[in-house]
Write a protein that holds these residues in place. Structure first.
Motif, mmCIF file in Angstrom:
data_model
loop_
_atom_site.group_PDB
_atom_site.id
_atom_site.type_symbol
_atom_site.label_atom_id
_atom_site.label_comp_id
_atom_site.label_asym_id
_atom_site.label_seq_id
_atom_site.Cartn_x
_atom_site.Cartn_y
_atom_site.Cartn_z
ATOM 1 N N VAL A 122 -102.235 69.922 43.380
ATOM 2 C CA VAL A 122 -102.120 68.520 42.947
ATOM 3 C C VAL A 122 -102.383 67.621 44.151
ATOM 4 O O VAL A 122 -101.775 67.786 45.215
ATOM 5 N N ARG A 123 -103.286 66.668 44.008
ATOM 6 C CA ARG A 123 -103.668 65.811 45.134
ATOM 7 C C ARG A 123 -102.508 64.969 45.647
ATOM 8 O O ARG A 123 -102.442 64.644 46.833
ATOM 9 N N SER A 124 -101.585 64.613 44.760
ATOM 10 C CA SER A 124 -100.466 63.771 45.192
ATOM 11 C C SER A 124 -99.608 64.472 46.243
ATOM 12 O O SER A 124 -98.998 63.802 47.086
ATOM 13 N N THR A 125 -99.567 65.803 46.216
ATOM 14 C CA THR A 125 -98.795 66.540 47.219
ATOM 15 C C THR A 125 -99.314 66.233 48.613
ATOM 16 O O THR A 125 -98.540 65.914 49.531
ATOM 17 N N TYR A 126 -100.623 66.311 48.788
ATOM 18 C CA TYR A 126 -101.216 66.064 50.101
ATOM 19 C C TYR A 126 -101.141 64.587 50.476
ATOM 20 O O TYR A 126 -101.007 64.244 51.647
ATOM 21 N N GLY A 127 -101.222 63.722 49.471
ATOM 22 C CA GLY A 127 -101.085 62.300 49.750
ATOM 23 C C GLY A 127 -99.709 61.955 50.277
ATOM 24 O O GLY A 127 -99.567 61.192 51.243
ATOM 25 N N GLY A 176 -90.506 66.239 44.648
ATOM 26 C CA GLY A 176 -89.726 67.075 43.747
ATOM 27 C C GLY A 176 -89.771 66.575 42.319
ATOM 28 O O GLY A 176 -89.896 67.361 41.372
ATOM 29 N N ALA A 177 -89.685 65.254 42.151
ATOM 30 C CA ALA A 177 -89.742 64.684 40.800
ATOM 31 C C ALA A 177 -91.114 64.908 40.174
ATOM 32 O O ALA A 177 -91.230 65.284 39.001
ATOM 33 N N LEU A 178 -92.167 64.687 40.956
ATOM 34 C CA LEU A 178 -93.527 64.850 40.430
ATOM 35 C C LEU A 178 -93.833 66.286 40.051
ATOM 36 O O LEU A 178 -94.717 66.536 39.215
ATOM 37 N N ALA A 179 -93.111 67.238 40.653
ATOM 38 C CA ALA A 179 -93.334 68.640 40.321
ATOM 39 C C ALA A 179 -93.050 68.936 38.856
ATOM 40 O O ALA A 179 -93.530 69.935 38.317
ATOM 41 N N VAL A 180 -92.280 68.051 38.207
ATOM 42 C CA VAL A 180 -91.976 68.272 36.795
ATOM 43 C C VAL A 180 -92.420 67.115 35.911
ATOM 44 O O VAL A 180 -92.876 67.328 34.788
ATOM 45 N N THR A 181 -92.324 65.879 36.391
ATOM 46 C CA THR A 181 -92.677 64.742 35.521
ATOM 47 C C THR A 181 -94.159 64.709 35.189
ATOM 48 O O THR A 181 -94.537 64.236 34.110
ATOM 49 N N THR A 182 -95.013 65.175 36.089
ATOM 50 C CA THR A 182 -96.445 65.204 35.777
ATOM 51 C C THR A 182 -96.739 66.154 34.624
ATOM 52 O O THR A 182 -97.626 65.890 33.803
ATOM 53 N N GLU A 183 -95.987 67.241 34.544
ATOM 54 C CA GLU A 183 -96.200 68.178 33.440
ATOM 55 C C GLU A 183 -95.762 67.569 32.115
ATOM 56 O O GLU A 183 -96.418 67.759 31.084
ATOM 57 N N PHE A 184 -94.653 66.844 32.145
ATOM 58 C CA PHE A 184 -94.220 66.171 30.921
ATOM 59 C C PHE A 184 -95.177 65.046 30.550
ATOM 60 O O PHE A 184 -95.468 64.825 29.374
ATOM 61 N N GLY A 185 -95.670 64.322 31.552
ATOM 62 C CA GLY A 185 -96.559 63.198 31.283
ATOM 63 C C GLY A 185 -97.898 63.620 30.704
ATOM 64 O O GLY A 185 -98.478 62.903 29.878
ATOM 65 N N THR A 186 -98.411 64.771 31.126
ATOM 66 C CA THR A 186 -99.720 65.237 30.648
ATOM 67 C C THR A 186 -99.610 66.189 29.466
ATOM 68 O O THR A 186 -100.628 66.549 28.872
ATOM 69 N N MET A 217 -90.051 87.272 38.243
ATOM 70 C CA MET A 217 -89.687 86.006 38.887
ATOM 71 C C MET A 217 -90.692 85.621 39.968
ATOM 72 O O MET A 217 -90.973 84.442 40.179
ATOM 73 N N THR A 218 -91.247 86.627 40.646
ATOM 74 C CA THR A 218 -92.234 86.326 41.685
ATOM 75 C C THR A 218 -93.473 85.670 41.094
ATOM 76 O O THR A 218 -94.092 84.811 41.733
ATOM 77 N N ASP A 219 -93.839 86.085 39.860
ATOM 78 C CA ASP A 219 -95.002 85.462 39.203
ATOM 79 C C ASP A 219 -94.714 83.994 38.881
ATOM 80 O O ASP A 219 -95.608 83.142 38.985
ATOM 81 N N VAL A 220 -93.483 83.697 38.480
ATOM 82 C CA VAL A 220 -93.107 82.310 38.185
ATOM 83 C C VAL A 220 -93.197 81.457 39.450
ATOM 84 O O VAL A 220 -93.739 80.348 39.432
ATOM 85 N N ILE A 221 -92.658 81.988 40.556
ATOM 86 C CA ILE A 221 -92.703 81.257 41.824
ATOM 87 C C ILE A 221 -94.139 81.050 42.275
ATOM 88 O O ILE A 221 -94.514 79.959 42.731
ATOM 89 N N ALA A 222 -94.965 82.082 42.135
ATOM 90 C CA ALA A 222 -96.374 81.963 42.534
ATOM 91 C C ALA A 222 -97.089 80.906 41.692
ATOM 92 O O ALA A 222 -97.907 80.126 42.204
ATOM 93 N N ALA A 223 -96.774 80.882 40.389
ATOM 94 C CA ALA A 223 -97.400 79.889 39.511
ATOM 95 C C ALA A 223 -96.968 78.481 39.885
ATOM 96 O O ALA A 223 -97.790 77.547 39.918
ATOM 97 N N GLU A 224 -95.683 78.300 40.178
ATOM 98 C CA GLU A 224 -95.195 76.974 40.545
ATOM 99 C C GLU A 224 -95.782 76.523 41.883
ATOM 100 O O GLU A 224 -96.089 75.340 42.063
ATOM 101 N N PHE A 225 -95.928 77.462 42.812
ATOM 102 C CA PHE A 225 -96.535 77.108 44.099
ATOM 103 C C PHE A 225 -97.998 76.732 43.912
ATOM 104 O O PHE A 225 -98.503 75.805 44.563
ATOM 105 N N LEU A 226 -98.688 77.430 43.017
ATOM 106 C CA LEU A 226 -100.082 77.093 42.729
ATOM 107 C C LEU A 226 -100.186 75.686 42.162
ATOM 108 O O LEU A 226 -101.089 74.920 42.529
ATOM 109 N N LYS A 227 -99.239 75.324 41.282
ATOM 110 C CA LYS A 227 -99.261 73.980 40.708
ATOM 111 C C LYS A 227 -99.105 72.912 41.789
ATOM 112 O O LYS A 227 -99.867 71.947 41.840
ATOM 113 N N ILE A 228 -98.112 73.109 42.663
ATOM 114 C CA ILE A 228 -97.782 72.053 43.620
ATOM 115 C C ILE A 228 -98.847 71.913 44.695
ATOM 116 O O ILE A 228 -99.055 70.833 45.244
ATOM 117 N N ARG A 229 -99.553 72.997 45.024
ATOM 118 C CA ARG A 229 -100.550 72.911 46.088
ATOM 119 C C ARG A 229 -101.936 72.520 45.573
ATOM 120 O O ARG A 229 -102.848 72.279 46.370
#
Length: 255
Positions: free
Chosen positions: A15-20, A75-85, A1-13
């Motif tokens: 993505v440029r939209s996060t900082y925007g 929160g929405a972009l954390a998943v919709t971007t993956e579906f969109g791409t 589970m820690t690997d899943v959390i680390a992967a999700e944190f890597l995704k969100i950090r």
């Protein structure tokens, strides 16, 4: 589970939209300070009768509603971007358990939204305190910073709740545009429409709307319809329903 959390944190950090989105919150805090300076200047030039009609100079009043929407969008972009791409398919190949993926996204979005929400809430409050903290009520209603810690924390918590609700909506609709419209309706449209209902349903329905729960949880007003405990349960229910519906949608529907 820690690997899943680390992967999700890597995704969100990464993505440029996060900082925007976080930069927009910082801009709102600066705007709130500018408004505070304008209110103080107006106060100094007003009569006692006019001063009695002033609103509070606490910038949270302006910052928190927009921060709720912005972190909900994150929160929405954390998943919709993956579906969109189409990147959701490689993600599911790496994490076959869809519930584990939902849990990882929930942990990361919840943590990021909570930290960002508390920074926004305490930052806005402290900046306002530095500008208007020496003025009497109603311009400044807090006698000390320590008295406001609980209510300010509740404001930040409400932002985290909206982040998780946005994640749940994103998992259900799988569209960035659809998620943002749904989130905007939940945070801005429905609470406004509630006041057009006949009494006493207007105040009762408005009280359980998501944007109106935080101040009832703060227990700072005698006009609260819900008790602090009931408001906290209502916020938890929003999260459970949204994320639960999102998990069911991800498990039962094809990616």
């Amino acid at each position: 589970m820690t690997d899943v959390i680390a992967a999700e944190f890597l995704k969100i950090r990464t993505v440029r939209s996060t900082y925007g989105l976080l930069a927009v919150i910082a801009g709102l805090m600066v705007t709130g300070v500018v408004v505070d300076f304008a209110m103080v200047a107006d106060w100094n030039g007003s009569t006692a009768a006019e001063q009695a009609r002033f609103a509070s100079a606490d910038a949270r009043v302006m910052v928190i509603p927009f921060a709720q929407f912005i972190l909900g969008a994150l929160g929405a972009l954390a998943v919709t971007t993956e579906f969109g791409t189409g990147m959701i398919r490689p993600s599911l190949a790496a994490v076959p358990s869809r519930l584990a993926m939902v849990a990882g996204k929930t942990a990361v979005v919840g943590a990021v939204a909570l930290v960002a929400g508390e920074v926004a809430a305490f930052g806005a409050f402290l900046l306002s305190w530095s500008v208007a903290g020496t003025y009497p009520a109603p311009l400044w209603t807090w006698s000390s910073v320590s008295d406001a810690v609980g209510p300010v924390f509740c404001s930040g918590l409400s932002v985290a709740v909206c982040g998780l609700v946005g994640l749940g909506i994103g998992l259900v609709v799988r569209s960035t545009a659809g998620a943002l419209v749904s989130l905007g309706g939940l945070l801005f449209v429905l609470p406004s429409l509630a006041f057009f209902l006949p009494e006493p349903w207007d105040t009762r329905i408005a009280a359980v709307m998501l944007p109106n729960l935080a101040w009832q949880f703060e227990e700072t007003s005698d006009t609260s319809v819900l008790s602090p405990g009931a408001a906290l349960l209502a916020m938890a229910a929003y999260v459970l329903v949204a994320v639960g519906a999102g998990a069911v949608a991800l498990v039962r529907r094809d990616a």
